[in-house]
Motif scaffolding. Structure first.
Motif, short mmCIF file in Angstrom:
data_model
loop_
_atom_site.label_atom_id
_atom_site.label_comp_id
_atom_site.label_asym_id
_atom_site.label_seq_id
_atom_site.Cartn_x
_atom_site.Cartn_y
_atom_site.Cartn_z
N GLY A 15 -8.47 24.98 -108.60
CA GLY A 15 -7.98 24.34 -107.38
C GLY A 15 -6.66 23.62 -107.54
N GLY A 16 -6.20 23.50 -108.77
CA GLY A 16 -4.96 22.79 -109.04
C GLY A 16 -3.74 23.66 -108.84
N SER A 17 -2.59 23.09 -109.13
CA SER A 17 -1.31 23.77 -108.96
C SER A 17 -0.51 23.73 -110.25
N LEU A 18 0.40 24.68 -110.34
CA LEU A 18 1.26 24.76 -111.51
C LEU A 18 2.55 25.44 -111.08
N ARG A 19 3.66 25.02 -111.65
CA ARG A 19 4.92 25.69 -111.36
C ARG A 19 5.53 26.20 -112.66
N MET A 34 14.09 39.47 -109.15
CA MET A 34 13.29 38.83 -110.19
C MET A 34 11.81 38.97 -109.85
N GLY A 35 11.03 39.25 -110.86
CA GLY A 35 9.61 39.40 -110.64
C GLY A 35 8.80 38.59 -111.63
N TRP A 36 7.57 38.34 -111.24
CA TRP A 36 6.58 37.73 -112.13
C TRP A 36 5.41 38.70 -112.26
N PHE A 37 4.97 38.85 -113.50
CA PHE A 37 3.81 39.66 -113.82
C PHE A 37 2.86 38.81 -114.65
N ARG A 38 1.65 39.27 -114.78
CA ARG A 38 0.72 38.57 -115.65
C ARG A 38 -0.14 39.59 -116.37
N GLN A 39 -0.70 39.14 -117.49
CA GLN A 39 -1.50 40.05 -118.30
C GLN A 39 -2.60 39.30 -119.01
N ARG A 72 14.27 30.90 -106.11
CA ARG A 72 15.30 31.05 -107.12
C ARG A 72 16.44 30.09 -106.83
N ASP A 73 17.07 29.67 -107.90
CA ASP A 73 18.27 28.84 -107.82
C ASP A 73 19.33 29.54 -108.66
N ASN A 74 20.15 30.32 -107.98
CA ASN A 74 21.14 31.11 -108.71
C ASN A 74 22.16 30.23 -109.44
N ALA A 75 22.41 29.06 -108.90
CA ALA A 75 23.36 28.16 -109.55
C ALA A 75 22.83 27.68 -110.90
N LYS A 76 21.52 27.58 -110.99
CA LYS A 76 20.89 27.16 -112.25
C LYS A 76 20.39 28.34 -113.06
N ASN A 77 20.59 29.55 -112.54
CA ASN A 77 20.10 30.75 -113.23
C ASN A 77 18.61 30.66 -113.53
N THR A 78 17.87 30.18 -112.56
CA THR A 78 16.44 29.93 -112.79
C THR A 78 15.63 30.43 -111.59
N VAL A 79 14.47 30.98 -111.92
CA VAL A 79 13.51 31.43 -110.93
C VAL A 79 12.22 30.65 -111.14
N TYR A 80 11.52 30.40 -110.03
CA TYR A 80 10.31 29.59 -110.10
C TYR A 80 9.13 30.35 -109.51
N LEU A 81 7.96 30.06 -110.06
CA LEU A 81 6.71 30.57 -109.51
C LEU A 81 5.81 29.37 -109.25
N GLN A 82 5.58 29.09 -107.98
CA GLN A 82 4.68 28.00 -107.59
C GLN A 82 3.30 28.59 -107.34
N MET A 83 2.33 28.10 -108.05
CA MET A 83 0.96 28.61 -107.93
C MET A 83 0.05 27.50 -107.44
N ASN A 84 -0.60 27.72 -106.33
CA ASN A 84 -1.52 26.74 -105.74
C ASN A 84 -2.93 27.29 -105.67
N ASP A 85 -3.88 26.38 -105.54
CA ASP A 85 -5.29 26.77 -105.43
C ASP A 85 -5.67 27.74 -106.54
N LEU A 86 -5.38 27.36 -107.75
CA LEU A 86 -5.61 28.25 -108.89
C LEU A 86 -7.09 28.49 -109.13
#
Length: 126
Positions: A15-19, A34-39, A72-86
């Motif tokens: 039920g928690g969150s993580l970024r 940009m993509g996110w995968f999991r394994q 995504r924040d192209n200025a920071k060259n960073t992508v984020y994945l916000q995960m809720n209700d885990l």
């Protein structure tokens, strides 16, 4: 040399969150889808979510719909994945991936991505 480095993984309760963050170096993030995968060990790599180079389009995998968002924040060259209700079934190693020079299609196909991070462990515990 292009490098992708994930961070933000860890242990979270149900039920928690993580970024997660994915920092890209060696090449500008602009224009790259940009993509996110999991394994999970013993399973194939599963598509989670992807965002287009300009950030206007998002593709969702089955697990992401309604709970996960990508930004995504192209200025920071960073992508984020916000995960809720885990949920416990979200436990996996999460990988970010970059795809340069292609159109917005078949985002769930891992073989079409050019660069990959080393992965970040996410463990969801009840």
């Amino acid at each position: 040399q292009v490098q992708l480095v994930e961070s933000g993984g860890g242990l979270v309760q149900t039920g928690g969150s993580l970024r997660l963050s994915c920092a890209v170096s060696g090449r500008t993030l602009s224009g790259a889808a940009m993509g996110w995968f999991r394994q999970v060990p013993g399973n194939e790599r599963e598509f989670v979510i992807a965002i287009s180079g300009g950030g206007s389009s998002t593709s969702y995998g089955r697990s992401a719909t309604g709970r996960f968002t990508i930004s995504r924040d192209n200025a920071k060259n960073t992508v984020y994945l916000q995960m809720n209700d885990l949920k416990s079934e979200d436990t996996a190693v999460y990988y970010c991936a970059a795809r340069y020079g292609s159109n917005w299609s078949s985002m769930s196909r891992a073989e079409l991505y050019n660069y990959w991070g080393q992965g970040a462990q996410v463990t969801v515990s009840s």
